[in-house]
Design an enzyme around this catalytic site. Structure first.
Site, mmCIF file in Angstrom:
data_model
loop_
_atom_site.group_PDB
_atom_site.id
_atom_site.type_symbol
_atom_site.label_atom_id
_atom_site.label_comp_id
_atom_site.label_asym_id
_atom_site.label_seq_id
_atom_site.Cartn_x
_atom_site.Cartn_y
_atom_site.Cartn_z
ATOM 1 C CE LYS A 132 0.809 1.523 4.350
ATOM 2 N NZ LYS A 132 1.628 2.685 4.595
ATOM 3 N N PRO A 191 9.351 -4.254 -0.269
ATOM 4 C CG PRO A 191 10.358 -2.417 -1.285
ATOM 5 C CD PRO A 191 9.124 -3.269 -1.340
ATOM 6 C CG ASP A 229 -0.686 0.145 7.924
ATOM 7 O OD1 ASP A 229 -1.528 1.006 8.236
ATOM 8 O OD2 ASP A 229 0.527 0.379 7.757
HETATM 9 O O1 C5P Z 1 -0.249 -0.958 14.525
HETATM 10 P P1 C5P Z 1 1.202 -1.176 14.324
HETATM 11 O O2 C5P Z 1 1.725 -2.320 15.148
HETATM 12 O O3 C5P Z 1 1.591 -1.289 12.901
HETATM 13 O O4 C5P Z 1 1.911 0.132 14.858
HETATM 14 C C1 C5P Z 1 3.289 0.180 15.105
HETATM 15 C C2 C5P Z 1 3.616 1.405 15.926
HETATM 16 O O5 C5P Z 1 3.405 2.590 15.163
HETATM 17 C C3 C5P Z 1 2.769 1.602 17.155
HETATM 18 O O6 C5P Z 1 3.287 0.883 18.240
HETATM 19 C C4 C5P Z 1 2.861 3.099 17.380
HETATM 20 O O7 C5P Z 1 4.090 3.438 17.979
HETATM 21 C C5 C5P Z 1 2.902 3.645 15.966
HETATM 22 N N1 C5P Z 1 1.566 4.031 15.471
HETATM 23 C C6 C5P Z 1 0.976 5.171 15.980
HETATM 24 N N2 C5P Z 1 -0.260 5.546 15.525
HETATM 25 C C7 C5P Z 1 -0.900 4.833 14.576
HETATM 26 C C8 C5P Z 1 -0.313 3.663 14.049
HETATM 27 C C9 C5P Z 1 0.931 3.292 14.517
HETATM 28 O O8 C5P Z 1 1.541 5.861 16.830
HETATM 29 N N3 C5P Z 1 -2.100 5.248 14.149
#
Ligand code: C5P
Length: 331
Positions: A41, A126, A168
């Site tokens: 994406k 990637p 995501d």
């Molecule tokens: O949801 P995911 O595990 O991909 O998110 C990884 C990190 O990215 C989270 O732990 C957070 O630090 C940051 N994040 C965030 N706000 C979001 C999505 C991700 O701060 N909306």
């Protein structure tokens, strides 16, 4: 292909487990191996609101799935194993930390299945690049494991499991073009006409998403952060299939943070500008730069120019939107 002769190993999805429901007593195809293909994406627009108490940021984003794919194969096995191949294997955990492994466990936990699975991931997306490669693998593993056990998890539940795995992952399941709200996991399909041609400038080393969000917080310290919003203009450009207009309205609130952590990314944006890109943007938390071309021919020119410039380690071309995770083979 084998067929089990009596009751589905998981019962009927109506909630009545096992023999309590007649619909459970159907012939169920027993799969040995299922392959899924999942797109990368990009974020056409990413608006980052305030930091929430759960550590995530409230965001609003416009996702588009593009034609760069990982394949995930899930098979029944005597031993639990994971194998990574393809163009991008560096930094991908080949153990239970891998989101695809976690996804298979979530599906099995859902139905009380305890089996050993072998997972093969062919990575063409990637890694740590802002392209949701890890999320793609998780989405593919969810879908493939569901198909392997014939569990037919309802779509809404599958989306819930996906959001447990990462912000995501739900979008990786749905693909196409969609609005993401909350921390990105609340998906609403968005209308988009036609096809857009993208060139991706891929950096040698990735960026960690949490590090980019923290840098964003640091850069905004003391500022009043507004709730996230997506402009009408970008929605309208998509709706009318107007690449030129879309190019003008690409936006990403994480771009200053990604550029602060990797100042060399500016050179990629400069090359895109020099070769008359319709627009260019850091994708998600970066460091990939997504460059919008007028058409296929322009995309080829841009890709050649970007490769020759030496400012990125890899260049890829892709079109969007494309569908989300799908099963491509089963036996
Ligand atoms: O949801 P995911 O595990 O991909 O998110 C990884 C990190 O990215 C989270 O732990 C957070 O630090 C940051 N994040 C965030 N706000 C979001 C999505 C991700 O701060 N909306």
């Amino acid at each position: 292909r084998g067929f089990s002769s009596s009751i589905s190993p998981i019962g009927c999805r109506c909630g009545e487990r096992g023999s309590a429901c007649d619909r459970a007593k159907v012939l169920v195809e027993v799969m040995e191996r299922v392959s899924a293909r999942i797109p990368a994406k990009i974020n056409l627009s990413l608006s980052v609101g305030p930091l929430r108490s759960d550590g995530y940021h409230e965001i609003m984003t416009l996702f588009q799935a593009i034609s760069l794919f990982d394949d995930v194969v899930v098979s029944r096995s005597d031993v639990e194993q994971i194998e990574i191949s393809g163009s991008y294997t560096n930094g991908v955990p080949a153990n239970s930390e891998n989101l695809a492994v976690k996804a298979t466990h979530l599906v099995m936990r859902e139905y009380g299945i305890a089996e050993k699975l072998s997972i093969q991931i062919k990575k063409e997306i990637p890694v740590a690049a802002g392209l949701a490669g890890g999320s793609a693998d998780a989405a593919g593993a969810l879908l493939a494991t569901d198909a392997l056990f014939g569990s037919e998890i309802p779509k809404a539940r599958l989306m819930q499991l996906a959001s447990e795995l990462g912000s995501d992952v739900p979008f990786s399941l749905t693909g196409q073009t969609a609005l993401g709200r909350g921390r990105g996991e609340e998906i609403t399909p968005a209308l988009s006409r036609g096809e857009f041609h993208w060139v991706l400038g891929i950096a040698a080393h990735g960026l960690s998403t949490p590090a980019v969000y923290s840098e964003c917080d640091r850069l905004r310290e003391g500022m009043n952060v507004a709730p996230p919003r997506i402009s009408e203009a970008v929605m309208h450009a998509l709706l009318s299939g107007d690449a030129e207009n879309l190019g003008k309205h690409l936006s990403n609130d994480l771009a200053p943070a990604a550029l602060s952590l990797k100042p060399a990314l500016r050179m990629v944006l400069d090359v895109a500008n020099e070769y008359a890109a319709l627009g260019s943007i850091v994708s998600g938390s970066g460091p990939t730069i997504a460059i919008l071309a007028r058409d296929e021919e322009h995309a080829i020119d841009l890709a050649v120019a970007l490769s020759a410039s030496g400012v990125v380690s890899n260049v890829a071309r892709a079109i969007g939107p494309v569908p989300g995770a799908r099963i491509i083979d089963s036996k």
